[in-house]
Design a protein around this motif. Structure first.
Motif: not given
Length: 56
Positions: A12-33
């Motif tokens: 969760g603390t990395e969501l902003e970085d994921v959104a900026k750097l690899i936005p295509e992974k954002l859905v995957q990361v939120t699903s993992e959370i």
């Protein structure tokens, strides 16, 4: 004691970085959370619990 919850918080603390750097992974990361949280937070239907979480 709660490794899944700790991992969810860390992600969760990395969501902003994921959104900026690899936005295509954002859905995957939120699903993992969401999955990590569901394994960590157990609700008992017989008790009234005032805890909710929502990842949008």
């Amino acid at each position: 004691m709660f490794p899944d919850l700790g991992n969810a918080i860390h992600l969760g603390t990395e969501l902003e970085d994921v959104a900026k750097l690899i936005p295509e992974k954002l859905v995957q990361v939120t699903s993992e959370i969401r999955e990590l949280n569901s394994r960590s937070i157990k609700f008992e239907a017989s008790k009234k619990q005032h805890v909710s979480h929502k990842i949008v």
